[in-house]
Design an enzyme around this catalytic site. Structure first.
Site, PDB file in Angstrom:
ATOM      1  N   SER A  37      -0.059   7.124   8.630  1.00 46.63           N
ATOM      2  CA  SER A  37       1.323   6.742   8.310  1.00 46.63           C
ATOM      3  C   SER A  37       2.086   7.965   7.846  1.00 46.63           C
ATOM      4  O   SER A  37       1.533   8.809   7.143  1.00 46.63           O
ATOM      5  CB  SER A  37       1.356   5.719   7.164  1.00 46.63           C
ATOM      6  OG  SER A  37       1.145   4.427   7.667  1.00 46.63           O
ATOM      7  N   SER A  94      -7.887   5.648   8.265  1.00 46.85           N
ATOM      8  CA  SER A  94      -8.413   5.199   9.564  1.00 46.85           C
ATOM      9  C   SER A  94      -7.330   5.422  10.611  1.00 46.85           C
ATOM     10  O   SER A  94      -7.585   5.911  11.703  1.00 46.85           O
ATOM     11  CB  SER A  94      -8.754   3.712   9.516  1.00 46.85           C
ATOM     12  OG  SER A  94      -9.517   3.408   8.375  1.00 46.85           O
ATOM     13  N   GLU A 145       0.798  -1.224   0.000  1.00 51.24           N
ATOM     14  CA  GLU A 145       0.000   0.000   0.000  1.00 51.24           C
ATOM     15  C   GLU A 145       0.833   1.277   0.000  1.00 51.24           C
ATOM     16  O   GLU A 145       0.404   2.292  -0.548  1.00 51.24           O
ATOM     17  CB  GLU A 145      -1.026   0.013   1.134  1.00 51.24           C
ATOM     18  CG  GLU A 145      -0.473  -0.012   2.534  1.00 51.24           C
ATOM     19  CD  GLU A 145      -1.624   0.050   3.559  1.00 51.24           C
ATOM     20  OE1 GLU A 145      -2.309   1.074   3.577  1.00 51.24           O
ATOM     21  OE2 GLU A 145      -1.819  -0.930   4.311  1.00 51.24           O
ATOM     22  N   ARG A 198       9.089   4.567   5.883  1.00 47.42           N
ATOM     23  CA  ARG A 198       8.046   4.967   6.827  1.00 47.42           C
ATOM     24  C   ARG A 198       8.747   5.390   8.101  1.00 47.42           C
ATOM     25  O   ARG A 198       9.478   4.606   8.692  1.00 47.42           O
ATOM     26  CB  ARG A 198       7.123   3.780   7.076  1.00 47.42           C
ATOM     27  CG  ARG A 198       5.908   4.107   7.921  1.00 47.42           C
ATOM     28  CD  ARG A 198       5.023   2.864   8.063  1.00 47.42           C
ATOM     29  NE  ARG A 198       3.748   3.168   8.694  1.00 47.42           N
ATOM     30  CZ  ARG A 198       3.570   3.249  10.011  1.00 47.42           C
ATOM     31  NH1 ARG A 198       4.576   3.050  10.832  1.00 47.42           N
ATOM     32  NH2 ARG A 198       2.372   3.533  10.498  1.00 47.42           N
TER      33      ARG A 198
END
Ligand code: ADP
Length: 375
Positions: A202, A199, A135, A214
């Protein structure tokens, strides 16, 4: 056109924790022969998707986001942006089946947790194989592609006095309603911090198209905002929660510096109107008895937004980044959070950080998937 391209229809799908995002590529037919070759089923699917903007009870097409004249694998066409709650994947599959999708043996590039969770259901219901993509890879590919195709994609919120004496203003919070939306030239973007508020949240440091990592995240995200608004203010939709927050006042809920100090905390430059303790007034039963749903929704929005803003700011200054790009559907129909983030980024960094936003908000992961037809 490329004769080895995979058969139509081309979809990119992001099955997230709350919303499923579906991007559909509608080819612009150039010759009759191709039109004749298009099967009835394909034609019906195309018509159904492009002539409606609501599907079933909860599917919606964001018509205002439609992108014309996009080229993928040598094909020119239009991108259509569709979303529905992930809780309705079952209904979506029923609908897709009723439109004859099961007759087209096919692969969809998909991402998000649901690409794993619902893999079997897609095969069983519509004979569709989900080819799964990471993703965050998909997110970044989508951001870069959409931005390259749409000169209006990236923008920021300018406070009313910006450009004249912004260096001298003591960063007093100007009325948020006076912020105005301005285009930002994102053609030279690197490096930047990408903050995806879905939701959950990141945060990625992006140095180049294939060079990112990340750095951080938080579970206090868009899902938390909506969940708490349902609990505290009896909301039943995101739109309702946003509307309540827009007309509420968080200072009846939050304890401010001035509620504690009687004014500013001058020694450390903390103004009296800053929130010292989110929801801090709600320890008092009298205040609880008087508080409105609007104020609770507003305080929830401010709390979640400012928390994300302060984590983003810490990450950006740690990584020595000046540009922070926010995306994700939490920002959908939510200018209040965008303005709060803009204000907070600039205030707490003394003007060093710039908050940027993207028009296609929550659709980048799905676009990134669609782009795989290109490789
Ligand atoms: P995810 O991939 O985790 O589903 P999204 O980027 O789609 O993430 O963002 C989901 C968040 O967007 C929700 O938690 C909510 O705060 C907000 N949101 C915006 N529009 C809606 C909607 N119509 N229904 C539910 N949540 C919405």
């Amino acid at each position: 056109p490329d004769n080895n391209a995979p058969p139509m229809p081309w979809f990119g799908m992001d099955i997230g924790g709350t919303l499923t995002k579906l991007v559909y590529f509608e080819p612009r037919e150039t010759n009759r022969r191709e039109l004749d070759k298009e099967t009835e089923i394909l034609k019906n699917i195309r018509r159904y998707l492009t002539r409606n903007s609501a599907y079933g009870k909860t599917g919606r097409r964001d018509v205002h986001l439609q992108m014309d004249n996009v080229t993928i694998r040598g094909r020119r066409g239009t991108l259509h942006f569709i979303r529905f709650p992930t809780s309705e994947v079952g209904a979506f599959l029923q609908l897709a089946r009723s439109k004859g999708m099961a007759a087209l043996v096919n692969t969809i590039y998909a991402t998000g947790g649901g690409a794993y969770k619902f893999e079997e259901d897609f095969i069983k219901e519509v004979n569709m194989r989900l080819s799964k993509l990471d993703e965050l890879d998909a997110l970044i590919a989508g951001v870069l592609f959409v931005d390259s195709m749409n000169p209006q994609e990236c923008y920021y919120w300018a406070p009313p006095d910006q450009g004249t004496n912004s260096k001298d203003t003591p960063y007093l919070e100007p009325a948020l309603s006076q912020y105005s939306r301005k285009p930002f030239d994102f053609s030279n973007p690197y490096p930047f911090l990408l903050v995806n508020i879905g939701s959950g949240v990141s945060m990625l440091v992006v140095n180049a198209p294939n060079d990112y990592y990340r750095v951080s995240g938080t579970s206090l995200g868009g899902g938390t905002f909506l969940g708490l608004c349902c609990l505290l203010a009896g909301c039943s939709s995101f739109e309702e929660a946003i509307a309540l927050a827009a007309s509420g006042d968080n200072t009846t809920v939050d304890k401010l510096v001035r509620d504690i100090y009687g004014g500013d905390y001058e020694r450390f430059g903390l103004r009296g109107d800053l929130v010292a303790s989110s929801f801090g007034h709600m320890c008092s039963s009298e205040r609880r008895a008087r508080v409105s749903r609007e104020d609770l929704a507003r305080a929830t929005l401010v709390t979640i937004t400012n928390n994300i803003g302060s984590i983003a700011r810490l990450c950006a200054s740690n990584e020595r980044l000046e540009r922070v790009v926010f995306c994700g559907n939490f920002l959908r129909v939510n200018p209040l959070s965008m303005k709060l983030l803009s204000y907070a980024m600039s205030y707490w960094s003394r003007g060093a950080l710039k908050a940027l936003f993207l028009e296609h908000e929550g659709y980048f992961g799905a676009v990134g998937c669609l782009l795989h037809y290109d490789s």
